[in-house]
Design a protein around this motif. Structure first.
Motif, PDB file in Angstrom:
ATOM      1  N   ALA A  37       0.855  -1.187   0.000  1.00  0.00           N
ATOM      2  CA  ALA A  37       0.000   0.000   0.000  1.00  0.00           C
ATOM      3  C   ALA A  37       0.884   1.227   0.000  1.00  0.00           C
ATOM      4  N   ARG A  59      -4.214   4.498   6.048  1.00  0.00           N
ATOM      5  CA  ARG A  59      -4.339   3.420   5.075  1.00  0.00           C
ATOM      6  C   ARG A  59      -5.802   3.004   4.955  1.00  0.00           C
ATOM      7  N   CYS A  61      -7.583   0.707   3.007  1.00  0.00           N
ATOM      8  CA  CYS A  61      -8.081  -0.651   2.812  1.00  0.00           C
ATOM      9  C   CYS A  61      -6.946  -1.629   2.549  1.00  0.00           C
ATOM     10  N   ASP A  62      -7.297  -2.893   2.515  1.00  0.00           N
ATOM     11  CA  ASP A  62      -6.358  -3.970   2.207  1.00  0.00           C
ATOM     12  C   ASP A  62      -6.852  -4.733   0.989  1.00  0.00           C
ATOM     13  N   THR A  64      -7.679  -8.016  -0.168  1.00  0.00           N
ATOM     14  CA  THR A  64      -7.972  -9.304   0.490  1.00  0.00           C
ATOM     15  C   THR A  64      -8.216 -10.455  -0.483  1.00  0.00           C
ATOM     16  N   ARG A  85     -10.610  -0.611   5.738  1.00  0.00           N
ATOM     17  CA  ARG A  85     -10.169  -0.853   7.116  1.00  0.00           C
ATOM     18  C   ARG A  85     -11.033  -0.032   8.066  1.00  0.00           C
ATOM     19  N   LEU A 141      -2.742  -0.815  -4.203  1.00  0.00           N
ATOM     20  CA  LEU A 141      -2.576  -2.179  -3.694  1.00  0.00           C
ATOM     21  C   LEU A 141      -2.210  -3.083  -4.855  1.00  0.00           C
TER      22      LEU A 141
END
Length: 271
Positions: A37, A59, A61-62, A64, A85, A141
Motif C-alpha cells: 500500500a 491506510r 483498505c487492504d 484481500t 479498514r 494495492l
C-alpha cells in the motif's frame, strides 16, 4: 493422447491424466506476493508514481483477494477485492482495478470488488488504485498472481466431452458428464471413484449432494458415450468458474486402468 473438448457455452478446458498423483491432479498453481500500500498519483494513462506509504490510520483498505491459498486454472475467474479498514480515517470515493497497466473496472461503493473472467494461463500483476472522496488517489494495492493451465497427458481409451451443467436457484448443480471410449478395444466396466469440486474463485470445496458415485457395468464399445450424471451442492451462481476433478477406473481386457479428468467449468446462470 490429448483430449480437449471446448464449447462456447461451457468454456470447458478439461485434461485427462493416467495414474496421476493427487498433488499433480490439481494441475494448477497460483503464487501471490504480499500486497503493498503506497500513496499513488496517476500521471496519465496507466502509469503510476509512488510516494511513501500512509500511516496506519490513513491506510484506507487492504487487498484481500486473491490470496496465496487460492487455486486457479485457466480459464480462471479471479475476484479482486479491496476491503476498507475499520480504523482508517480516509473516506473512499472509488477504487479502480487494473490487470497490469490495463484498467479493467471501477467500484464506487462497497463491496469494492471486480471479477476478471476467462483469464488464460500466465503471470499477472493485479492492482487496486484507491481514491478518496475528493478524487485524489491515496493508495495503490498490488498482488502478483500466476494461473497455470492443466497438464495434458493421455488417459488410455477415455475422453471427456463437454459437460452439460444445470444450476438451480438453491445452488444445486446437476452435471451430465459424458465419457467416451476413444480406443479400439471394448471397455468391460467403468466407474467413478471420487469427485472433487472447488468453488473458484473463493477456493471453497463444494459438497456432494448425492454421495453415490456413478458407475456402469455394461460393456462400452469403441466410439460409445456413457453419460454419467452427478449433483453438486452449495455452488454459487456468482462464483465464475468451478474446478472439477473426476477420478475413476475402467477395465480393458485384463487390465484395470485408473483415469482422472480435471479442468475449469464456467458456472451457468441459475434457473
Amino acid at each position: 493422447m490429448l483430449h480437449y473438448n471446448t464449447s462456447t457455452q461451457s468454456r470447458l478446458a478439461f485434461s485427462a491424466k493416467r495414474m496421476a498423483p493427487k498433488v499433480a491432479a490439481l494441475c494448477l498453481a497460483m503464487t501471490c506476493g504480499a500486497a503493498t500500500a503506497v500513496h499513488a498519483q496517476s500521471v496519465g494513462g496507466n502509469t503510476f508514481r509512488a510516494y511513501p506509504a500512509p500511516s496506519e490510520s490513513e491506510r484506507p483498505c487492504d487487498l484481500t483477494s486473491p490470496t496465496s491459498e487460492q487455486k486457479f486454472t485457466a480459464p480462471a475467474a479471479i475476484t479482486i477485492t479491496a476491503t476498507p479498514r475499520s480504523k482508517s480515517t480516509v473516506k473512499i470515493g472509488k477504487i479502480e482495478f487494473y490487470n497490469g497497466s490495463q484498467k479493467v473496472g471501477t467500484a464506487t461503493a462497497a463491496p469494492y470488488t471486480f471479477v476478471l473472467n476467462d483469464v488464460p494461463a500466465g503471470s499477472y500483476q493485479l492492482r487496486a488504485l484507491v481514491y478518496d472522496d475528493s478524487g485524489k488517489p491515496v493508495s495503490l494495492l498490488t498482488v502478483n498472481t500466476t494461473v497455470k493451465a492443466a497438464t495434458n497427458v493421455g488417459a488410455g481409451h477415455l475422453s471427456a466431452a463437454a459437460p452439460t451443467l444445470t444450476l438451480s436457484s438453491a445452488g444445486t448443480l446437476q452435471v451430465l458428464f459424458p465419457l467416451k471410449n476413444d480406443g479400439t478395444a471394448q471397455i468391460r466396466s467403468l466407474a467413478v471413484t471420487a469427485i472433487s469440486a472447488y468453488d473458484d474463485p473463493s477456493g471453497r470445496k463444494t459438497t456432494l449432494l448425492q454421495p453415490k458415485l456413478p458407475s456402469s457395468t455394461d460393456k462400452v464399445d469403441p466410439g460409445v458415450v456413457v453419460p454419467f450424471t452427478f449433483v453438486l451442492d452449495n455452488v454459487l451462481p456468482t462464483s465464475g468458474n468451478l474446478f472439477l476433478i473426476v477420478d475413476g477406473v475402467y477395465s480393458s481386457g485384463d487390465k484395470k486402468i485408473p483415469f482422472e479428468f480435471a479442468g475449469g467449468l464456467a458456472v451457468p446462470t441459475a434457473r
